[in-house]
Design a protein around this motif. Structure first.
Motif, mmCIF file in Angstrom:
data_model
loop_
_atom_site.group_PDB
_atom_site.id
_atom_site.type_symbol
_atom_site.label_atom_id
_atom_site.label_comp_id
_atom_site.label_asym_id
_atom_site.label_seq_id
_atom_site.Cartn_x
_atom_site.Cartn_y
_atom_site.Cartn_z
ATOM 1 N N UNK A 146 -46.779 1.578 54.438
ATOM 2 C CA UNK A 146 -46.351 2.639 55.358
ATOM 3 C C UNK A 146 -46.235 2.139 56.792
ATOM 4 N N UNK A 147 -47.263 1.504 57.313
ATOM 5 C CA UNK A 147 -47.239 0.988 58.681
ATOM 6 C C UNK A 147 -46.164 -0.072 58.879
ATOM 7 N N UNK A 148 -46.105 -1.095 58.009
ATOM 8 C CA UNK A 148 -45.056 -2.098 58.154
ATOM 9 C C UNK A 148 -43.641 -1.517 58.062
ATOM 10 N N UNK A 149 -43.432 -0.531 57.205
ATOM 11 C CA UNK A 149 -42.115 0.097 57.101
ATOM 12 C C UNK A 149 -41.781 0.819 58.405
ATOM 13 N N UNK A 150 -42.747 1.534 58.958
ATOM 14 C CA UNK A 150 -42.523 2.201 60.255
ATOM 15 C C UNK A 150 -42.120 1.191 61.330
ATOM 16 N N UNK A 151 -42.799 0.044 61.349
ATOM 17 C CA UNK A 151 -42.481 -0.973 62.358
ATOM 18 C C UNK A 151 -41.071 -1.529 62.178
ATOM 19 N N UNK A 152 -40.666 -1.772 60.933
ATOM 20 C CA UNK A 152 -39.307 -2.271 60.674
ATOM 21 C C UNK A 152 -38.284 -1.232 61.123
ATOM 22 N N UNK A 153 -38.504 0.024 60.759
ATOM 23 C CA UNK A 153 -37.575 1.089 61.163
ATOM 24 C C UNK A 153 -37.505 1.213 62.683
ATOM 25 N N UNK A 154 -38.660 1.206 63.335
ATOM 26 C CA UNK A 154 -38.692 1.356 64.797
ATOM 27 C C UNK A 154 -37.963 0.206 65.476
ATOM 28 N N UNK A 155 -38.154 -1.006 64.984
ATOM 29 C CA UNK A 155 -37.497 -2.170 65.600
ATOM 30 C C UNK A 155 -35.997 -2.175 65.312
ATOM 31 N N UNK A 156 -35.618 -1.864 64.079
ATOM 32 C CA UNK A 156 -34.205 -1.917 63.697
ATOM 33 C C UNK A 156 -33.379 -0.838 64.380
ATOM 34 N N UNK A 157 -33.968 0.326 64.623
ATOM 35 C CA UNK A 157 -33.225 1.444 65.212
ATOM 36 C C UNK A 157 -33.580 1.685 66.678
ATOM 37 N N UNK B 145 -29.247 9.938 47.842
ATOM 38 C CA UNK B 145 -28.776 9.573 49.176
ATOM 39 C C UNK B 145 -29.460 8.262 49.542
ATOM 40 N N UNK B 146 -28.696 7.336 50.083
ATOM 41 C CA UNK B 146 -29.218 6.067 50.557
ATOM 42 C C UNK B 146 -29.366 6.140 52.067
ATOM 43 N N UNK B 147 -30.538 5.824 52.544
ATOM 44 C CA UNK B 147 -30.748 5.763 53.978
ATOM 45 C C UNK B 147 -32.116 6.302 54.341
ATOM 46 N N UNK B 148 -32.685 5.782 55.355
ATOM 47 C CA UNK B 148 -32.154 4.694 56.160
ATOM 48 C C UNK B 148 -32.320 3.332 55.486
ATOM 49 N N UNK B 149 -31.505 2.403 55.949
ATOM 50 C CA UNK B 149 -31.609 0.986 55.581
ATOM 51 C C UNK B 149 -31.904 0.242 56.879
ATOM 52 N N UNK B 150 -32.904 -0.622 56.853
ATOM 53 C CA UNK B 150 -33.294 -1.332 58.072
ATOM 54 C C UNK B 150 -33.772 -2.738 57.756
ATOM 55 N N UNK B 151 -33.506 -3.641 58.681
ATOM 56 C CA UNK B 151 -34.020 -5.010 58.607
ATOM 57 C C UNK B 151 -34.584 -5.349 59.981
ATOM 58 N N UNK B 152 -35.757 -5.969 59.983
ATOM 59 C CA UNK B 152 -36.373 -6.388 61.243
ATOM 60 C C UNK B 152 -35.383 -7.272 62.004
ATOM 61 N N UNK B 153 -35.245 -7.054 63.308
ATOM 62 C CA UNK B 153 -34.255 -7.809 64.079
ATOM 63 C C UNK B 153 -34.330 -9.334 63.907
ATOM 64 N N UNK B 154 -35.524 -9.895 63.779
ATOM 65 C CA UNK B 154 -35.637 -11.350 63.647
ATOM 66 C C UNK B 154 -35.232 -11.869 62.269
ATOM 67 N N UNK B 155 -34.933 -10.971 61.322
ATOM 68 C CA UNK B 155 -34.510 -11.387 59.977
ATOM 69 C C UNK B 155 -33.126 -10.819 59.620
ATOM 70 N N UNK B 156 -32.405 -10.292 60.596
ATOM 71 C CA UNK B 156 -31.070 -9.757 60.326
ATOM 72 C C UNK B 156 -30.063 -10.885 60.163
ATOM 73 N N UNK B 157 -28.989 -10.549 59.461
ATOM 74 C CA UNK B 157 -27.848 -11.447 59.244
ATOM 75 C C UNK B 157 -28.185 -12.673 58.388
ATOM 76 N N UNK B 158 -29.194 -12.516 57.517
ATOM 77 C CA UNK B 158 -29.506 -13.588 56.567
ATOM 78 C C UNK B 158 -29.512 -13.068 55.123
ATOM 79 N N UNK B 159 -29.031 -11.833 54.924
ATOM 80 C CA UNK B 159 -28.887 -11.294 53.577
ATOM 81 C C UNK B 159 -29.988 -10.372 53.101
ATOM 82 N N UNK B 160 -30.999 -10.119 53.927
ATOM 83 C CA UNK B 160 -32.101 -9.261 53.477
ATOM 84 C C UNK B 160 -31.653 -7.816 53.272
#
Length: 181
Positions: free
Chosen positions: A14-25, A84-99
Motif C-alpha cells: 500500500x505505501x509503496x504503491x502510494x509513493x509510485x502514484x504520487x511521484x508518477x502523477x 476499467x484500467x487505471x491508474x497506471x503509473x511507473x516511478x519516474x526513475x524507472x520510466x521508459x524502460x518497459x515497466x
C-alpha cells in the motif's frame, strides 16, 4: 542480474504503491495527486479485484502499478460487468524502460485468465494501442469521458474457458470514487 517481478499487490504494498502514484502523477500545483486517493478509495469498494491490482517490482522496490477494477455497462438488457484500467503509473526513475508495458500486460493476462471480456481505459492512445485498445465510442461504449475522443478506449480480451459471448454496448458506469478524479 536484476529482473522485473510482476505480481498482484499485497498488503505490504500500500505505501509503496502510494509513493509510485504520487511521484508518477506529481504536478507543481497539486499537493497530492487525485490518483493516490482514487486507489485508496477503490480498495474499500466492491469494484476492487485483488488479483488485478498489479505491481512491478525491480530490485525489491515497487516501481510500477496497473489497477483494473470492476465497472458496469448499462445496456437494454440490464448491466454487464467489465473492467476499467487505471491508474497506471511507473516511478519516474524507472520510466521508459518497459515497466509500464509489462505491468499492464500482466494485468491483461490475469484478466483474461479470470474470464474477463472487456477493458476500458482513458489514456494516451499511443501507449494503449500497443495492447490493441481502440476508440471505445466506435464500439458503442459511452462514459463521462466519451467526448474526449481518442483517449476513451476499449479492448476486447481473447476468449477464455468461460466462452466468448457478444461484447456489451452501452453506458459504462464507474463507481463513485471515479467522480472525484
Amino acid at each position: 542480474m536484476t529482473t522485473l517481478r510482476l505480481r498482484p499487490e499485497g498488503p505490504a504494498d500500500t505505501g509503496p504503491v502510494r509513493r509510485v502514484l504520487a511521484a508518477a502523477f506529481a504536478r507543481p500545483d497539486v499537493l497530492a495527486p487525485p490518483e493516490v486517493g482514487l486507489v485508496d478509495e477503490l480498495r474499500d469498494t466492491d469494484a476492487w479485484i485483488p488479483e488485478l491490482a498489479m505491481v512491478a517490482e525491480y530490485g525489491g522496490e515497487v516501481v510500477g502499478y496497473a489497477l483494473f477494477t470492476r465497472v458496469r455497462i448499462h445496456h437494454d438488457g440490464g448491466t454487464a460487468p467489465v473492467l476499467a484500467l487505471g491508474p497506471v503509473a511507473v516511478a519516474p526513475h524507472r520510466q521508459r524502460v518497459g515497466h509500464g508495458t509489462a505491468v499492464v500486460q500482466a494485468g491483461l493476462d490475469a484478466a483474461t485468465e479470470l474470464g474477463e471480456r472487456l477493458v476500458v481505459v482513458l489514456g494516451d492512445p499511443a501507449f494503449y494501442r500497443r495492447f490493441g485498445f481502440t476508440r471505445a465510442d466506435r464500439m458503442g461504449l459511452t462514459s463521462p469521458w466519451s467526448g474526449l475522443g481518442d483517449p476513451w478506449q476499449a479492448l476486447v480480451l481473447p476468449p477464455s474457458t468461460s466462452g466468448d459471448g457478444p461484447v456489451p454496448r452501452g453506458e459504462v458506469l464507474f463507481p463513485p470514487p471515479w467522480s472525484r478524479v
